[in-house]
Design a protein around this motif. Structure first.
Motif, short mmCIF file in Angstrom:
data_model
loop_
_atom_site.label_atom_id
_atom_site.label_comp_id
_atom_site.label_asym_id
_atom_site.label_seq_id
_atom_site.Cartn_x
_atom_site.Cartn_y
_atom_site.Cartn_z
N LEU A 176 0.82 -1.21 0.00
CA LEU A 176 0.00 0.00 0.00
C LEU A 176 0.85 1.26 0.00
O LEU A 176 0.46 2.28 -0.58
N ASP A 177 2.01 1.21 0.65
CA ASP A 177 2.93 2.35 0.58
C ASP A 177 3.30 2.64 -0.87
O ASP A 177 3.32 3.79 -1.33
N TYR A 227 -8.57 -3.57 -1.04
CA TYR A 227 -8.25 -4.67 -0.13
C TYR A 227 -9.35 -5.71 -0.24
O TYR A 227 -10.54 -5.38 -0.12
N ILE A 228 -8.98 -6.97 -0.48
CA ILE A 228 -9.94 -8.05 -0.69
C ILE A 228 -9.80 -9.06 0.44
O ILE A 228 -8.71 -9.61 0.64
N PHE A 246 -4.14 -4.00 -5.68
CA PHE A 246 -4.94 -4.68 -4.69
C PHE A 246 -4.11 -5.63 -3.83
O PHE A 246 -3.11 -6.18 -4.26
N VAL A 247 -4.59 -5.79 -2.59
CA VAL A 247 -4.07 -6.77 -1.64
C VAL A 247 -5.20 -7.74 -1.36
O VAL A 247 -6.32 -7.33 -1.03
N PRO A 278 -3.65 5.54 4.02
CA PRO A 278 -4.12 6.56 3.07
C PRO A 278 -4.13 6.08 1.63
O PRO A 278 -4.80 6.69 0.78
N GLY A 279 -3.41 5.01 1.32
CA GLY A 279 -3.43 4.50 -0.04
C GLY A 279 -4.63 3.64 -0.35
O GLY A 279 -4.92 3.35 -1.52
N LEU A 280 -5.37 3.20 0.68
CA LEU A 280 -6.50 2.31 0.47
C LEU A 280 -7.76 3.08 0.13
O LEU A 280 -8.11 4.04 0.82
N GLY A 281 -8.45 2.65 -0.92
CA GLY A 281 -9.68 3.32 -1.33
C GLY A 281 -10.93 2.51 -1.09
O GLY A 281 -11.99 3.06 -0.78
#
Length: 603
Positions: A389-390, A403-404, A433-434, A471-474
């Motif tokens: 995510l960084d 994120y899944i 995605f993670v 902050p990178g996760l939407g």
């Protein structure tokens, strides 16, 4: 003067984790409270490892955790091999009991020792002495009926149910039929069908229990109407083909638990579900309904949560890894939670693998949390999901990543995962995605395509609460279990709902149609082939579920692209407003604090 209460959590992580947080919330609020936390022997150490995350400082860890007695009881669970799992699936659900009756009997004996102020030794060899006060309150999970109901019969004590999801999900599960509930009379209906040869039609009891779970003839028009939710078809509560015999016990025994308790503790807020809350007060009366808000680490319920979540990520409990101190010999790290011999024990430690005691900040520093923040290197690499995510934040900007997670039990059909990956890897605008893969597996071709694309990573486990504050996760694509739903709402992260069963369906409908903080996938549903979802124009029968790969692909492409656009941004703003509502509700003077204060007259 000391006060004393008992908690009886269920071992599943989505149940156990918030109850660990609730235990800390209670001893923080009531400074004279000692809490006996009864936990099955296989999971006691995980509970102990989770509780420090709920404290804001080392001083608070010392002060609070010394008043929580994590008491191990029961027998170790056998490994769930494929052979055992196949045998379980064929069992008559009336005979499948979890926890086992032997474990519950041991729990009843522990409660007897607590009620009698007797000294005893638990299943991990810890000696416990008298607290100096009899328990006034028991907080029980709905799955713990075979332990709780005998206790209720034996002792004059207040009992409150802790629920893990939204108010509407509890109403759907356990309210009287006229309020949309399903559990009252469910077991009797199954027995009546089984006893009637014509209605039975040669089916074993397990198949009848499954069929009534999906489509109960007592709902004559098939439409479920719950206060606070749009109406929907009853089979939408089983959006995926994932029946398990334990679901029967969840309703059959759970109905008796709900009928026997004196009140309810909820992880929601009155202001989040005002209509559902008023409705529950009606069907639950004269019993109290107290909304305590999401039970999460205080650092996540504060402005600037990302400043703390790196450290929390390093201390997060990996529920799926072997327990660090699950065996009685205690070869790995451990700590004690106090009053082991009737007096305060301030010796709480959080050790490393060789048993050396380490404070949480030291553990975080050793694992590189602080080093990551100021750019220093560390012997232990940063969590790969956080690191990914960084990179996504640096290369694609804020709120760009997905994120899944489908939780620890559920996983979609292989063909649907293939379509999901193909969609994500070919989106015109990248959506890095993670994905956590705690169950199920990826085909080799998907693994190779993912590695070649650089657009995502798959990990066996990730620090979910920390990821949701990044902050990178939407977005989060989730099965919409209670934990994921309230964690995402508390973090201001919109969701894409892919529910599998039960309460997940109500949560997906709530966030997508009421709170307007996400989407609810329809075409991926396999639980009731040929039957529609009540979306769109009800007069024309709702939305048909085509059941084709093309329909699934079209829906996923449309939802993911919409999430990246203006509509997605609007839903994210709604999610952030919900987060602000939650922060206000759980802070001093908020509705959750006022509800928590109502327990004072009981304990």
């Amino acid at each position: 003067m000391v006060r004393h209460i008992i908690m009886m959590p269920f071992f599943a992580w989505g149940h156990l984790r918030p109850q660990c947080a609730l235990a800390v919330t209670l001893v923080r609020r009531y400074t004279d409270l000692v809490l006996s936390f009864l936990c099955e022997v296989d999971f006691a150490q995980r509970a102990k490892d989770e509780m420090p995350r709920q404290c804001v400082s080392e001083d608070e860890r010392t002060a609070l955790l010394s008043r929580i007695r994590v008491i191990a009881y029961g027998n170790p669970q056998p490994p769930l091999t494929p052979e055992l799992e196949a045998m379980v699936m064929l069992m008559d659900p009336r005979h499948l009991i979890s926890p086992t009756l032997e474990t519950c009997a041991d729990g009843v004996e522990v409660v007897g020792n607590l009620m009698g102020e007797h000294a005893f030794v638990d299943k991990l060899g810890t000696a416990w002495g008298p607290v100096g006060a009899l328990p006034r309150l028991v907080i029980v999970d709905v799955m713990m009926g075979n332990l709780f109901l005998p206790v209720k019969d034996m002792y004059n004590v207040w009992v409150f149910l802790w629920w893990f999801g939204s108010t509407t999900s509890l109403t759907r599960g356990y309210a009287p039929l006229k309020y949309g509930g399903r559990a009252v009379g469910y077991a009797a209906e199954c027995e009546a069908i089984f006893a009637d040869e014509g209605r039975r039609a040669g089916r074993p009891f397990g198949d009848i229990a499954r069929d009534v779970w999906i489509r109960d003839s007592r709902f004559s028009n098939d439409i479920i109407k719950l206060a606070g939710l749009p109406p929907y078809f009853q089979w939408e509560d089983t959006p995926q083909d994932c029946w398990h015999p334990l679901f029967y016990q969840c309703l059959a025994v759970g109905a008796r638990v709900v009928a026997a308790v004196d009140g309810f503790l909820m992880p929601t807020l009155e202001e989040l579900e005002p209509e559902a809350h008023r409705d529950m007060i009606q069907w639950a009366r004269p019993r109290r309904v107290l909304c305590l808000g999401p039970q999460l680490p205080p650092a996540l319920l504060a402005e600037g949560a990302w400043e703390s979540t790196e450290l929390l990520a390093k201390l997060e409990v990996n529920y799926h890894a072997p327990a660090a101190n699950a065996d009685i010999n205690g070869h790995a790290h451990g700590h004690t939670n106090g009053y082991a011999n009737g007096h305060t024990n301030n010796g709480h430690t959080n050790g490393d693998a060789n048993g050396e005691a380490k404070e949480p900040e030291e553990v975080a520093a050793k694992s590189g949390a602080h080093g990551h923040k100021n750019g220093e290197s560390s012997n232990t690499p940063l969590d790969p999901a956080i690191a990914f995510l960084d990179t996504a934040l640096a290369e694609h900007g804020p709120n760009s990543a997905l994120y899944i997670s489908f939780g620890s039990i559920f996983f979609p059909p292989e063909v649907h995962i293939k379509i999901l990956f193909e969609t994500l890897l070919t989106l015109e605008k990248p959506m890095p995605f993670v994905m956590t893969l705690s169950t199920g597996r990826l085909a080799d071709e998907l693994t190779a395509a993912l590695a070649a694309s650089g657009r995502g990573i798959v990990v066996p486990w990730a620090p979910q609460q920390a990821l949701l504050s990044h902050p990178g996760l939407g977005w989060m694509l989730t099965h919409c279990g209670g934990g994921a739903t309230f964690e995402s709402l508390s973090s201001g992260v919109p969701v894409i709902g892919w529910p599998f069963m039960g309460d997940q369906s109500q949560h997906a409908l709530w966030v997508s149609q009421v709170l307007d903080t996400g989407f609810d996938l329809i075409q991926v549903r396999t639980g009731a082939p040929g039957l529609p979802a009540l979306r769109g124009d009800a007069a024309t029968g709702g939305t048909q579920i085509a059941g084709t790969e093309a329909a699934v692909r079209e829906e996923l492409v449309g939802v993911l692209q919409t999430a990246q656009g203006k509509e997605g941004a609007r839903k994210r703003e709604n999610a952030r407003r919900i987060r602000e509502m939650i922060l206000k509700g759980v802070q001093k003077g908020g509705s959750a604090e006022r509800a928590l204060g109502e327990l004072d007259f009981i304990i």
